[in-house]
Design a protein around this motif. Structure first.
Motif, PDB file in Angstrom:
ATOM      1  N   PHE A   1       0.843  -1.202   0.000  1.00 35.56           N
ATOM      2  CA  PHE A   1       0.000   0.000   0.000  1.00 35.56           C
ATOM      3  C   PHE A   1       0.876   1.250   0.000  1.00 35.56           C
ATOM      4  N   GLY A   2       0.294   2.340  -0.441  1.00 38.07           N
ATOM      5  CA  GLY A   2       1.014   3.613  -0.427  1.00 38.07           C
ATOM      6  C   GLY A   2       0.084   4.728   0.022  1.00 38.07           C
ATOM      7  N   LEU A   3       0.577   5.529   0.990  1.00 41.91           N
ATOM      8  CA  LEU A   3      -0.227   6.632   1.541  1.00 41.91           C
ATOM      9  C   LEU A   3       0.534   7.945   1.358  1.00 41.91           C
ATOM     10  N   GLY A   4      -0.187   8.995   1.010  1.00 38.63           N
ATOM     11  CA  GLY A   4       0.448  10.320   0.915  1.00 38.63           C
ATOM     12  C   GLY A   4       0.421  11.004   2.279  1.00 38.63           C
ATOM     13  N   ILE A   5       1.595  11.428   2.752  1.00 36.58           N
ATOM     14  CA  ILE A   5       1.655  11.989   4.114  1.00 36.58           C
ATOM     15  C   ILE A   5       1.068  13.401   4.170  1.00 36.58           C
ATOM     16  N   GLU A   6       1.415  14.264   3.207  1.00 35.99           N
ATOM     17  CA  GLU A   6       0.843  15.615   3.208  1.00 35.99           C
ATOM     18  C   GLU A   6      -0.677  15.549   3.141  1.00 35.99           C
ATOM     19  N   ARG A   7      -1.163  14.600   2.358  1.00 32.12           N
ATOM     20  CA  ARG A   7      -2.612  14.480   2.204  1.00 32.12           C
ATOM     21  C   ARG A   7      -3.271  14.173   3.555  1.00 32.12           C
ATOM     22  N   VAL A   8      -2.674  13.250   4.294  1.00 40.16           N
ATOM     23  CA  VAL A   8      -3.207  12.910   5.617  1.00 40.16           C
ATOM     24  C   VAL A   8      -3.103  14.112   6.564  1.00 40.16           C
ATOM     25  N   ALA A   9      -1.954  14.817   6.494  1.00 38.12           N
ATOM     26  CA  ALA A   9      -1.765  16.002   7.352  1.00 38.12           C
ATOM     27  C   ALA A   9      -2.810  17.058   7.030  1.00 38.12           C
ATOM     28  N   MET A  10      -3.133  17.215   5.749  1.00 32.89           N
ATOM     29  CA  MET A  10      -4.145  18.200   5.340  1.00 32.89           C
ATOM     30  C   MET A  10      -5.513  17.804   5.889  1.00 32.89           C
ATOM     31  N   LEU A  11      -5.837  16.526   5.750  1.00 36.27           N
ATOM     32  CA  LEU A  11      -7.146  16.057   6.207  1.00 36.27           C
ATOM     33  C   LEU A  11      -7.283  16.249   7.712  1.00 36.27           C
ATOM     34  N   LEU A  12      -6.216  15.906   8.444  1.00 37.35           N
ATOM     35  CA  LEU A  12      -6.300  15.987   9.903  1.00 37.35           C
ATOM     36  C   LEU A  12      -6.374  17.420  10.406  1.00 37.35           C
ATOM     37  N   SER A  13      -5.745  18.359   9.683  1.00 38.33           N
ATOM     38  CA  SER A  13      -5.690  19.734  10.181  1.00 38.33           C
ATOM     39  C   SER A  13      -6.703  20.642   9.501  1.00 38.33           C
ATOM     40  N   GLY A  14      -7.375  20.132   8.452  1.00 40.35           N
ATOM     41  CA  GLY A  14      -8.346  20.962   7.734  1.00 40.35           C
ATOM     42  C   GLY A  14      -7.682  22.001   6.845  1.00 40.35           C
ATOM     43  N   ILE A  15      -6.386  21.822   6.549  1.00 41.24           N
ATOM     44  CA  ILE A  15      -5.682  22.747   5.640  1.00 41.24           C
ATOM     45  C   ILE A  15      -6.042  22.373   4.205  1.00 41.24           C
ATOM     46  N   ASP A  16      -6.458  23.362   3.412  1.00 44.46           N
ATOM     47  CA  ASP A  16      -6.919  22.999   2.069  1.00 44.46           C
ATOM     48  C   ASP A  16      -5.953  23.424   0.962  1.00 44.46           C
ATOM     49  N   ASP A  17      -4.775  23.911   1.354  1.00 41.95           N
ATOM     50  CA  ASP A  17      -3.769  24.248   0.342  1.00 41.95           C
ATOM     51  C   ASP A  17      -2.440  23.635   0.764  1.00 41.95           C
ATOM     52  N   ILE A  18      -2.008  22.641  -0.002  1.00 40.18           N
ATOM     53  CA  ILE A  18      -0.809  21.863   0.378  1.00 40.18           C
ATOM     54  C   ILE A  18       0.444  22.741   0.431  1.00 40.18           C
ATOM     55  N   ARG A  19       0.445  23.852  -0.333  1.00 40.39           N
ATOM     56  CA  ARG A  19       1.617  24.726  -0.393  1.00 40.39           C
ATOM     57  C   ARG A  19       1.903  25.387   0.951  1.00 40.39           C
ATOM     58  N   LEU A  20       0.862  25.519   1.779  1.00 40.73           N
ATOM     59  CA  LEU A  20       1.030  26.173   3.088  1.00 40.73           C
ATOM     60  C   LEU A  20       2.071  25.462   3.951  1.00 40.73           C
ATOM     61  N   PHE A  21       2.186  24.137   3.768  1.00 42.00           N
ATOM     62  CA  PHE A  21       3.142  23.387   4.590  1.00 42.00           C
ATOM     63  C   PHE A  21       4.578  23.836   4.363  1.00 42.00           C
ATOM     64  N   TYR A  22       4.848  24.372   3.157  1.00 45.20           N
ATOM     65  CA  TYR A  22       6.234  24.708   2.828  1.00 45.20           C
ATOM     66  C   TYR A  22       6.439  26.199   2.628  1.00 45.20           C
ATOM     67  N   ALA A  23       5.486  27.005   3.129  1.00 43.40           N
ATOM     68  CA  ALA A  23       5.620  28.457   3.011  1.00 43.40           C
ATOM     69  C   ALA A  23       6.449  29.023   4.167  1.00 43.40           C
ATOM     70  N   ASN A  24       6.772  28.187   5.141  1.00 39.29           N
ATOM     71  CA  ASN A  24       7.561  28.622   6.310  1.00 39.29           C
ATOM     72  C   ASN A  24       6.954  29.826   7.010  1.00 39.29           C
ATOM     73  N   ASP A  25       5.665  29.832   7.133  1.00 42.14           N
ATOM     74  CA  ASP A  25       4.973  30.936   7.804  1.00 42.14           C
ATOM     75  C   ASP A  25       4.751  30.530   9.259  1.00 42.14           C
ATOM     76  N   MET A  26       5.352  31.307  10.183  1.00 39.62           N
ATOM     77  CA  MET A  26       5.286  30.934  11.593  1.00 39.62           C
ATOM     78  C   MET A  26       3.853  30.932  12.119  1.00 39.62           C
ATOM     79  N   ARG A  27       2.984  31.751  11.499  1.00 44.49           N
ATOM     80  CA  ARG A  27       1.586  31.784  11.971  1.00 44.49           C
ATOM     81  C   ARG A  27       0.942  30.414  11.823  1.00 44.49           C
ATOM     82  N   LEU A  28       1.351  29.680  10.764  1.00 48.94           N
ATOM     83  CA  LEU A  28       0.816  28.330  10.594  1.00 48.94           C
ATOM     84  C   LEU A  28       1.602  27.320  11.438  1.00 48.94           C
ATOM     85  N   LEU A  29       2.923  27.405  11.331  1.00 51.89           N
ATOM     86  CA  LEU A  29       3.757  26.365  11.946  1.00 51.89           C
ATOM     87  C   LEU A  29       3.603  26.310  13.462  1.00 51.89           C
ATOM     88  N   THR A  30       3.402  27.486  14.108  1.00 52.05           N
ATOM     89  CA  THR A  30       3.315  27.479  15.568  1.00 52.05           C
ATOM     90  C   THR A  30       2.003  26.863  16.056  1.00 52.05           C
TER      91      THR A  30
END
Ligand code: PHE
Length: 337
Positions: free
Chosen positions: A306-335
């Protein structure tokens, strides 16, 4: 008379230097500038000065008065400004604290997923990000001219067309089959690369977790049981599951796994695009050709992958709807994680 004025002038200059507060200022005013103050006293003394001397002494005295009033005004302004500043400082505010570093949300999600599989009896293996065509495609039963190779737009490494950035974690299956004794029960987390347009839904670089179990008599039922158990530990109980027939060159039969959207409980919402279902994994029974490529006899052994996408799971769990946010290095999100 001049002597007296000079004395007072000295006193004034000395006193000016010492003024720090409103109170000092008021004291100064009382001593020198009021009607009964020292400067007025000197003016009163002018009566006794001779006619000849009067213009000179008077001028001197006037200059001293002007000087003193000017300095007094300047200092009053300075001190009241300082007070304003002071009153803007809120002593009840809590102090500034430094950010304390922590793991990235994608890494945290990966760790959670890995821990669940470890609890289920899987071990962890890793492979290289720079792969060869053999492990990424050939050994996984992609025929040479098969359109499946185009399915995953590949970053080839220019100097050698045989080298590429792996498009999935499945090549690690082959490496594990070659290097680990049977039975094989491994998960393989890692970074993967695809030459894809970057959008809210896809990145050119993301993470997957691959799973592989090979033993005597491994069945599709065990694949289902593993996926259901993982999903319940990851997303919560009371989910419904849907294994939809699909195609991958390296599994047969192949399926895609949908689970009840745990955000709306199947009622339909933005995240599940109003279908009530979330697609979370590709899976299937390991194709006999892949077992052969891994040096395993498909007549004696069977397996599932089986193969699972990790960002996809992280998005589902956190309700984030734009995958790019994970790599924008914005402290408002990361904290928030
Ligand atoms: N490698 C597939 C992908 O990247 C996922 C997959 C892994 C499917 C293992 C089946 C088995 O989409």
């Amino acid at each position: 008379m001049i002597e007296e004025i000079r004395k007072v002038e000295e006193e004034i200059k000395h006193a000016l230097e010492k003024i720090k507060t409103k109170e000092d200022l008021e004291n100064f005013r009382r001593i020198f500038l009021v009607r009964k103050g020292k400067i007025q006293e000197l003016f009163d003394g002018l009566r006794k000065v001779s006619k000849e001397e009067k213009p000179i002494v008077g001028k001197y005295l006037n200059e001293l008065k002007e000087f003193t009033e000017k300095k007094f005004k300047e200092l009053s302004e300075l001190i009241s400004k300082g007070d304003e500043k002071k009153s803007q400082i809120d002593l009840t505010l809590s102090g500034r604290t430094d950010y304390i570093g922590h793991f990235h949300p994608v890494y945290q999600t990966m760790e959670k997923m890995v821990n669940i599989f470890v609890e289920l009896g899987f071990r962890v293996a890793e492979g290289p990000d720079i792969e060869d065509e053999y492990h990424n495609f050939d050994a996984l039963n992609f025929p040479p001219e098969h359109p499946a190779r185009d399915m995953q737009d590949t970053f080839f490494i220019k100097s050698d067309k045989k080298l590429l950035l792996r498009t999935h974690t499945s090549p690690v299956q082959i490496r594990v089959m070659h290097n680990k004794p049977l039975p094989i029960r491994y998960i393989m987390p890692g970074r993967v690369y695809r030459n894809e347009a970057i959008s809210a839904r896809s990145l050119a670089e993301f993470h997957q977790i691959e799973g592989l179990y090979i033993n005597h008599n491994v069945t599709f039922a065990e694949l289902k049981g593993t996926m259901v158990e993982f999903s319940e530990r990851m997303f919560g109980k009371n989910l419904r599951f849907r294994f939809r027939p699909s195609f991958f060159p390296f599994t047969e039969p192949s399926a895609e796994l949908d689970i009840t959207c745990f955000l709306c409980r199947g009622k339909g919402c933005r995240v599940c695009k109003y279908s009530g279902w979330l697609e979370i994994a590709g899976c299937g029974m390991v194709h006999p050709n892949v077992l052969k490529a891994g040096g395993i006899d498909p007549e004696t052994y069977t397996g599932f992958a089986f193969g699972l996408g990790i960002e996809r799971v992280a998005m589902l769990l956190s309700g984030i709807d734009d995958i790019r946010l994970f790599y924008a290095n914005d402290m408002r999100l990361l904290t928030q994680f």
